[in-house]
Motif scaffolding. Structure first.
Motif, PDB file in Angstrom:
ATOM      1  N   ASP A   1      -6.229  -0.845   1.981  1.00 30.65           N
ATOM      2  CA  ASP A   1      -6.086  -0.020   0.993  1.00 30.65           C
ATOM      3  C   ASP A   1      -4.902   0.131   0.005  1.00 30.65           C
ATOM      4  N   LEU A   2      -4.140  -0.809   0.282  1.00 25.53           N
ATOM      5  CA  LEU A   2      -2.935  -0.641  -0.515  1.00 25.53           C
ATOM      6  C   LEU A   2      -2.598  -1.716  -1.373  1.00 25.53           C
ATOM      7  N   ARG A   3      -1.794  -1.684  -2.638  1.00 22.45           N
ATOM      8  CA  ARG A   3      -1.676  -2.444  -3.573  1.00 22.45           C
ATOM      9  C   ARG A   3      -0.019  -2.701  -3.727  1.00 22.45           C
ATOM     10  N   SER A   4       0.186  -3.559  -4.409  1.00 21.07           N
ATOM     11  CA  SER A   4       1.519  -3.717  -5.003  1.00 21.07           C
ATOM     12  C   SER A   4       1.321  -4.107  -6.266  1.00 21.07           C
ATOM     13  N   TYR A   5       2.376  -3.582  -7.230  1.00 21.99           N
ATOM     14  CA  TYR A   5       2.354  -3.777  -8.609  1.00 21.99           C
ATOM     15  C   TYR A   5       3.330  -4.400  -9.083  1.00 21.99           C
TER      16      TYR A   5
ATOM     17  N   ARG B   1      -0.700  -7.605  -5.723  1.00 19.34           N
ATOM     18  CA  ARG B   1      -1.264  -7.917  -4.469  1.00 19.34           C
ATOM     19  C   ARG B   1      -2.153  -6.680  -3.704  1.00 19.34           C
ATOM     20  N   GLU B   2      -3.134  -6.780  -3.042  1.00 20.49           N
ATOM     21  CA  GLU B   2      -3.968  -5.976  -2.748  1.00 20.49           C
ATOM     22  C   GLU B   2      -4.506  -6.356  -1.161  1.00 20.49           C
TER      23      GLU B   2
ATOM     24  N   PRO C   1       5.642  -1.180  -4.138  1.00 17.68           N
ATOM     25  CA  PRO C   1       4.497  -1.126  -3.389  1.00 17.68           C
ATOM     26  C   PRO C   1       3.693   0.416  -3.342  1.00 17.68           C
ATOM     27  N   GLU C   2       2.750   0.299  -2.968  1.00 12.85           N
ATOM     28  CA  GLU C   2       2.161   1.816  -2.204  1.00 12.85           C
ATOM     29  C   GLU C   2       2.466   1.757  -0.987  1.00 12.85           C
TER      30      GLU C   2
END
Length: 888
Positions: A86-90, A82-83, A109-110
């Motif tokens: 400015d943040l993503r999760s991987y 997910r984006e 996550p970030e």
């Protein structure tokens, strides 16, 4: 060929399962590389645009494929799940079975208040986010340990040590802080460091011989071998963490902590000088730093004779003392304490000289990790990567030595082991292991930055640095965590040894181990991006090799976003050059802060609240590329990587020739023996059996032996020393001994039970010396207050020697560590050594202190609270005193 390759894929091209990902076909890999190459050509047209943004990769998923020791492949798969803004999760999965049956896929996550990475590689960005998450998980408001506070929580905004270790330990914290946590979260590091200091307990008075302030504030040595300090003496490693925190704390907090740190350091250094410093060698005694499981890295007889561990000299621990002295000099100068500054500077300079004089082995091009113990003291060809790396980083090693160390320390296919050679018959933990934090110290040593804006070509070893990065990436990728340790030759978190299942391991292994997390964070922030804090501000020295540049693919830059340093935000863009043929690393071309051209240093005053830092890399610098590779099958006993077992010695002395007998029931052929007298080699290429010394020392001959593999030349540890002259032994029933504790008959002899209360008295009168010479004075004792592997009740006393006119001749600390309860005979303490002329002498034993005297250990409950809940204890059973003739 690199041990792993980056493989890019789009979801609509291939949908392989994780099992099939381990068997990627060469043709399909080539297809991905060709597609990546075409994308690279298009992107390179945009390199001239300095502010070109790094966007989400064109491909949603990246696979890292890794070769294994047995010809298979394992892979890790990364996907941006997910984006948002400015943040993503991987999403991250692995084909490798995980330790403790953990799930083989995880999302993470970030965080909006933490740094994040944009490198053009989903895998690289994700692994950085994983390290940040694990740092967050290790950031706790309370800690606990079953041996403290009844296992109940202790409030502390601290770093815990890992998923299986919920306490703060001095060396783990300190090394983690140096590797990156001190830069990223200096306040929590400071809190944790202060938790690892302690004053004396209420009601405990400082003994007359003890140095320092009345409150006794000092660094804590955690529970450990023989009852902790001073058998283990690497508490000075605290200084690594303190320096890292001081370099990044806001000024008001820094000033306050600097005064606290100086007070704790001064009391620690001054008492360590009394307790563990050896004037004869100029070195400090005590267990190796970090290598604190005795059987894993010491001779097999050492656990039963821990006084010998105390007097051996360890490289890593001595470099820690040097580091602590250097920091104390800096803080003393800041505090206008010129007396301390001059004294500690002199001690540091002398220690640096002694380390190089006593521990450097020129023919190996490495420092010895460890000397033999008292009555031997020979330098042994045993090596550890932490000690070598710290010697380089500290500046103890000069440029020539650095090159040799980096080129000569053995690396396996998966990276550098923490020790070499390996111990026979010992399972995997420190032995046969990679520890990521040690690898990270090796990375720092290999890069070898100086005060310029890039790595130092004279000392940078590209091959060693690249190997370290590979090791750290592989470990995090395949384990979905920054693990405590890995088996050396397989890099597996649990290697099943088919030869002997009892040798499998690592025997314990924790996820999100704090110093491993710090190792990965520091690799990115401090080494690759190259942001480093020191007393003057920020120093910029990135390290990107041509190999790493190729690994990142077509990305024009690496961006480290949202980094906070002293309340200032930094967004760093590391502008990458075009792909370049050949091996080396990229020098810095220019640095701009908020658009202005600057040098490689930034002061706090230069920073705005939000800052754009752009570092442009340019030409390739070759650096060094020498590396020693050792390959072996972890399923086999290979004499190229293992040492032999040490032999056993006995000596027959009398009116006839002096004979030494070598016995060896563990090595099965293929070895010969080397014999030492008083620490010097006197015979080589011996077979087992008797040997007659043609030139024994007429005053004293103490012998030790090693076994040597004929095939590889690798040596065992030294055997336990045996001496021809047994010296003088005075039992507690002798009329010359007076004591405030009455003797008691035990099964193994007459003893003074649990002697050692602060006001207990022990005197030996009318000791008659007939022959002038050097003598070692030792107590014969037992200390069974806790196991040999733990506790806080090592006996630590002050021994004084007086002549017949009651003039003091010598005094010093003797150590009486925990002993094995079922041992057939009592042990001897560490020796106090001095020259005696013919005459009469008197001995007195007084109190000193051990770790049980500190307030921090008041709630210790190990072994029914020995030295903790039951009050401080510094006691043991005394059987007598021995005076042994010894040769300097």
């Amino acid at each position: 060929m690199n041990r792993f390759t980056a493989v890019w894929k789009t979801e609509n091209i291939c949908r392989w399962s994780i099992a099939l990902l381990a068997l990627l076909s060469a043709g399909c890999q080539q297809d991905f590389r060709e597609r990546d190459s075409r994308q690279q050509d298009n992107r390179q047209q945009e390199y001239g645009k300095e502010q070109q943004a790094i966007v989400a990769p064109a491909f949603e998923q990246q696979i890292l494929a890794f070769s294994t020791y047995d010809g298979r492949r394992e892979s890790a798969t990364f996907r941006v799940e997910r984006e948002e803004g400015d943040l993503r999760s991987y999403w991250h999965s692995t084909s490798q079975p995980l330790r403790d049956q953990q799930p083989q896929a995880e999302s993470y996550p970030e965080y909006p208040d933490q740094p994040r990475l944009r490198s053009g590689s989903v895998a690289f960005d994700a692994l950085f986010a994983l390290a940040v998450q694990e740092m967050q998980q290790d950031s706790v408001s309370e800690i606990r340990d079953e041996a403290y506070n009844g296992g109940e929580a202790i409030a502390c905004d601290c770093f815990e040590t890992g998923a299986k270790w919920h306490y703060v330990w001095t060396r783990d914290l300190a090394y983690a802080a140096w590797l990156g946590l001190g830069f990223v979260d200096p306040q929590r590091v400071r809190n944790s460091l202060l938790f690892k200091t302690s004053s004396l307990r209420p009601g405990v008075s400082k003994a007359a011989a003890v140095a320092g302030s009345a409150d006794g504030l000092q660094i804590i040595q955690d529970t450990g071998s023989g009852g902790s300090w001073p058998i283990s003496s690497d508490r000075v490693s605290w200084a690594y963490g303190a320096e890292a925190a001081l370099n990044s704390l806001p000024e008001a907090a820094r000033q306050k902590f600097a005064k606290q740190a100086l007070a704790a350091l001064a009391n620690t250094l001054d008492n360590d000088r009394l307790a563990v410093f050896d004037p004869a060698s100029g070195l400090y005694g005590g267990e190796q730093s970090f290598l604190d499981w005795r059987e894993q890295s010491y001779a097999s007889w050492i656990p039963g004779q821990l006084a010998s561990m105390a007097t051996a000299k360890a490289l890593s621990t001595n470099v820690g003392h040097y580091q602590a002295l250097q920091l104390a000099v800096r803080l003393a100068k800041e505090n206008a304490d010129s007396g301390r500054a001059v004294r500690y500077q002199r001690w540091a300079q002398q220690l640096k000289v002694a380390i190089n004089r006593e521990l450097w082995i020129e023919e190996a091009g490495l420092y010895s990790s460890l000397t033999a113990a008292h009555f031997d003291y020979a330098v042994m060809p045993r090596y550890d990567w932490l000690g070598q790396s710290l010697a380089v980083i500290s500046g103890i090693a000069d440029a020539r030595q650095r090159q040799k160390i980096l080129a000569n320390y053995p690396h396996g296919p998966m990276g550098a082991p923490v020790i070499f050679p390996q111990q026979p018959g010992i399972p995997v933990y420190h032995n046969r292991a990679i520890w990521p934090f040690v690898t990270a110290f090796g990375l720092q040593a290999a890069i070898g930055v100086d005060d310029s804006a890039s790595a130092n070509a004279a000392t940078t070893n590209v091959a060693v640095a690249n190997s370290a990065i590979e090791t750290l990436v592989r470990g995090a990728a395949l384990n979905i965590s920054n693990m405590e340790n890995l088996e050396w030759l397989s890099a597996e978190p649990l290697f099943n040894d088919s030869r002997d299942p009892a040798l499998s391991g690592p025997v314990i292994n924790s996820k999100r181990q704090l110093w491993s997390v710090a190792a990965y964070l520091g690799m990115v922030v401090n080494r690759i991006v190259g942001l480093n804090a020191d007393a003057d501000g920020l120093r910029i020295a990135p390290y990107v090799s041509t190999w790493l540049r190729d690994y990142l693919g077509a990305s024009p830059a690496i961006e480290l976003q949202n980094l906070n340093w002293q309340g200032k935000r930094l967004d760093v863009r590391l502008q990458l050059p075009l792909h370049t043929a050949g091996e080396g690393y990229y020098a810095v071309d220019e640095i701009r802060l908020n658009g202005e051209l600057i040098g490689n240093r930034i002061t706090l005053e230069q920073l705005a609240d939000v800052n754009q830092l752009q570092v442009t890399l340019g030409k390739v610098v070759a650096g060094a590329s020498a590396i020693t590779r050792v390959n072996s099958d972890p399923r086999e006993f290979d004499e190229r990587v293992y040492a032999p077992y040490e032999p056993h010695l006995s000596v027959t002395a009398g009116k006839g020739p002096l004979r030494v007998s070598i016995t060896d029931e563990r090595n099965k052929g293929g070895v010969y023996y080397r014999l030492f007298r008083n620490g010097k080699q006197v015979a080589d290429q011996l077979a087992a059996g008797p040997w007659t010394d043609p030139h024994p020392d007429p005053y004293q001959s103490c012998y030790a032996a090693v076994a040597v593999f004929r095939s590889s030349g690798l040596e065992s540890h030294h055997s336990q020393p045996v001496c021809a002259r047994v010296g003088m032994e005075i039992g507690v029933g002798d009329a010359r001994i007076s004591s405030s504790v009455a003797p008691r008959q035990a099964a193994d002899g007459l003893l003074l039970p649990q002697w050692g209360k602060p006001d207990d008295q022990f005197t030996v009168n009318d000791i008659r010396i007939e022959q002038a010479g050097s003598y070692a004075i030792q107590l014969k004792y037992r200390n069974t207050l806790n196991g040999i592997n733990t506790g806080i009740t090592c006996g630590v006393k002050w021994l004084q020697v007086f002549d017949s006119n009651n003039r003091p001749l010598a005094a010093g600390v003797i150590q009486l560590p925990h002993t094995i309860p079922e041992a057939a005979v009592a042990n001897f303490s560490t020796p106090l050594q001095l020259e005696l002329a013919p005459g009469r002498y008197r001995l007195e034993l007084k109190d000193f202190y051990n770790m049980s005297y500190l307030q921090s250990n008041a709630t210790y409950s190990g072994n029914s609270g020995a030295g903790g809940l039951n009050g401080p204890v510094n006691a043991f059973d005394i059987y007598g005193v021995r005076l042994l003739p010894v040769v300097e």
